[in-house]
Design an enzyme around this catalytic site. Structure first.
Site, PDB file in Angstrom:
ATOM      1  N   HIS A 133       0.900  -1.242  -0.121  1.00  0.00           N
ATOM      2  CA  HIS A 133       0.132   0.224   0.069  1.00  0.00           C
ATOM      3  C   HIS A 133       0.928   1.308  -0.110  1.00  0.00           C
ATOM      4  O   HIS A 133       0.454   2.197  -0.758  1.00  0.00           O
ATOM      5  CB  HIS A 133      -1.014   0.058   1.064  1.00  0.00           C
ATOM      6  CG  HIS A 133      -2.064  -0.909   0.817  1.00  0.00           C
ATOM      7  ND1 HIS A 133      -3.289  -0.645   0.081  1.00  0.00           N
ATOM      8  CD2 HIS A 133      -2.177  -2.339   1.348  1.00  0.00           C
ATOM      9  CE1 HIS A 133      -3.911  -1.813  -0.092  1.00  0.00           C
ATOM     10  NE2 HIS A 133      -3.474  -2.588   0.728  1.00  0.00           N
ATOM     11  N   HIS A 166       5.910 -14.577   5.879  1.00  0.00           N
ATOM     12  CA  HIS A 166       6.141 -13.677   6.631  1.00  0.00           C
ATOM     13  C   HIS A 166       5.274 -13.307   7.592  1.00  0.00           C
ATOM     14  O   HIS A 166       5.462 -13.547   8.899  1.00  0.00           O
ATOM     15  CB  HIS A 166       6.586 -12.417   5.890  1.00  0.00           C
ATOM     16  CG  HIS A 166       7.289 -11.536   6.738  1.00  0.00           C
ATOM     17  ND1 HIS A 166       6.643 -10.528   7.694  1.00  0.00           N
ATOM     18  CD2 HIS A 166       8.711 -11.341   6.953  1.00  0.00           C
ATOM     19  CE1 HIS A 166       7.875 -10.036   8.391  1.00  0.00           C
ATOM     20  NE2 HIS A 166       8.848 -10.412   7.720  1.00  0.00           N
ATOM     21  N   GLU A 180       5.270 -14.152  11.655  1.00  0.00           N
ATOM     22  CA  GLU A 180       4.949 -12.855  12.379  1.00  0.00           C
ATOM     23  C   GLU A 180       3.472 -12.699  12.311  1.00  0.00           C
ATOM     24  O   GLU A 180       2.959 -11.611  12.801  1.00  0.00           O
ATOM     25  CB  GLU A 180       5.658 -11.502  11.820  1.00  0.00           C
ATOM     26  CG  GLU A 180       7.075 -11.585  12.268  1.00  0.00           C
ATOM     27  CD  GLU A 180       7.613 -10.327  11.594  1.00  0.00           C
ATOM     28  OE1 GLU A 180       7.090  -9.335  11.398  1.00  0.00           O
ATOM     29  OE2 GLU A 180       9.068 -10.339  11.550  1.00  0.00           O
ATOM     30  N   HIS A 215      14.843 -14.705   7.283  1.00  0.00           N
ATOM     31  CA  HIS A 215      13.769 -15.525   8.207  1.00  0.00           C
ATOM     32  C   HIS A 215      13.837 -16.902   7.614  1.00  0.00           C
ATOM     33  O   HIS A 215      13.575 -17.958   8.494  1.00  0.00           O
ATOM     34  CB  HIS A 215      12.431 -14.915   7.638  1.00  0.00           C
ATOM     35  CG  HIS A 215      12.104 -13.589   8.451  1.00  0.00           C
ATOM     36  ND1 HIS A 215      12.257 -13.440   9.653  1.00  0.00           N
ATOM     37  CD2 HIS A 215      11.684 -12.671   7.899  1.00  0.00           C
ATOM     38  CE1 HIS A 215      11.667 -12.168  10.048  1.00  0.00           C
ATOM     39  NE2 HIS A 215      11.530 -11.605   8.970  1.00  0.00           N
TER      40      HIS A 215
HETATM   41 CO    CO Z   1      10.706  -9.704   8.600  1.00  0.00          CO
END
Ligand code: CO
Length: 291
Positions: free
Chosen positions: A121, A176, A206, A238
């Site tokens: 966005h 993610h 997350e 990650h």
């Molecule tokens: Co991250």
């Protein structure tokens, strides 16, 4: 009466003529120059950076002769690679400013994100801001935006499962996840996957589904072995650490501690044509609006 209307129309036409000339600047006609800006989150891991080259190659093939440029949305990653690797990558705003300066009139900005979250966005806002400066910008959707995308993405997931996986072994994708409302996309694609293969599960670092959600399903189904796969465009930090790393809190270590054998695949979604095709289709959608 007719004459009044005719002279009014003439006056209007002249005003429009003047406006058009003024917009072009001193009567010069600005030639159309179309370009593409590919926008990824970015990665600090050099091997993972090469994964992004795969997308550039696919874009070049789909749009021969059109200039393609790069931008990374993550400020932290850009700073890190500049400092540690001397690699300078522009933000989407800077990349667009340079394209405006270089005379581009039509720019398709393609998101290489997985979901339409905060990064996406912000990118849309930056792209639209340049319209006020006379550059036509259109943004292509991230990997998953529409219900059709969810189906295509789930099919890409199934198609890229390693051949060595046995029927009773689970495949856990690691996405993610985010605090942004678009976090629901991970659960949405999980729903589609459930109808294709009930042992292919989506998890996130997350967001949701969480590690505990995934573990509960694995236990309920009595799974003994898991294939861990990235659901991120590049196998970055990650994946290397949170998913497959040797630390006790990595997904690989936590599953092993539960007695679930596991094997990690270190290949980001950008490295598979199945996913790249979806992004390129979205880019074609955006680009097709330019004449
Ligand atoms: Co991250």
């Amino acid at each position: 009466m007719h004459r009044i209307i005719r002279s009014f129309t003439l006056a209007m036409a002249c005003t429009l003529c003047l406006a058009a000339v003024a917009l072009a600047g001193h009567g010069e006609h600005k030639p159309t120059k179309k370009g593409i800006l590919l926008v990824a989150f970015g990665t600090s891991i050099p091997e993972a950076q090469h994964a992004l080259d795969n997308i550039v190659d696919a874009a070049k093939k789909a749009f021969p002769g059109v200039e393609i440029r790069w931008a990374w949305t993550s400020h932290i990653i850009r700073e890190k690679v500049a400092k540690e690797q001397g690699l300078h990558v522009d933000s989407e705003s800077v990349a667009l400013a340079k394209m405006l300066d270089d005379g581009f009139t039509d720019v398709a900005v393609q998101s290489l994100h997985t979901i339409p979250g905060a990064e996406y966005h912000d990118m849309v806002k930056a792209a639209h801001a340049y319209r006020a400066l006379g550059m036509r910008t259109l943004v292509g959707y991230p990997l998953m935006a529409t219900s059709e995308d969810l189906k295509l993405t789930a099919e890409a997931i199934i198609a890229t499962i390693p051949q060595g996986r046995k029927k009773n072994e689970a495949v856990v994708l690691l996405g993610h996840g985010t605090h942004h409302p678009a976090d629901v996309y991970y659960s949405a694609v999980q729903h589609v996957l459930a109808g294709m293969d009930e042992l292919v599960l989506m998890g996130t670092v997350e967001g949701h589904p969480t590690y505990d959600d995934v573990l509960a399903t694995l236990k309920a189904k009595g799974v003994k072995k898991v294939w861990l796969m990235p659901f991120m465009s590049v196998a970055g930090d990650h994946i290397v650490n949170d998913m497959a790393g040797p630390e006790a809190d990595s997904w690989a270590s936590m599953l092993a501690a539960e007695g679930i054998k596991n094997q990690s695949v270190l290949k980001g979604t950008a490295e598979y044509d199945e996913y790249v095709d979806i992004w390129i289709d979205h880019l074609k959608g955006a680009f097709s609006h330019f004449r």
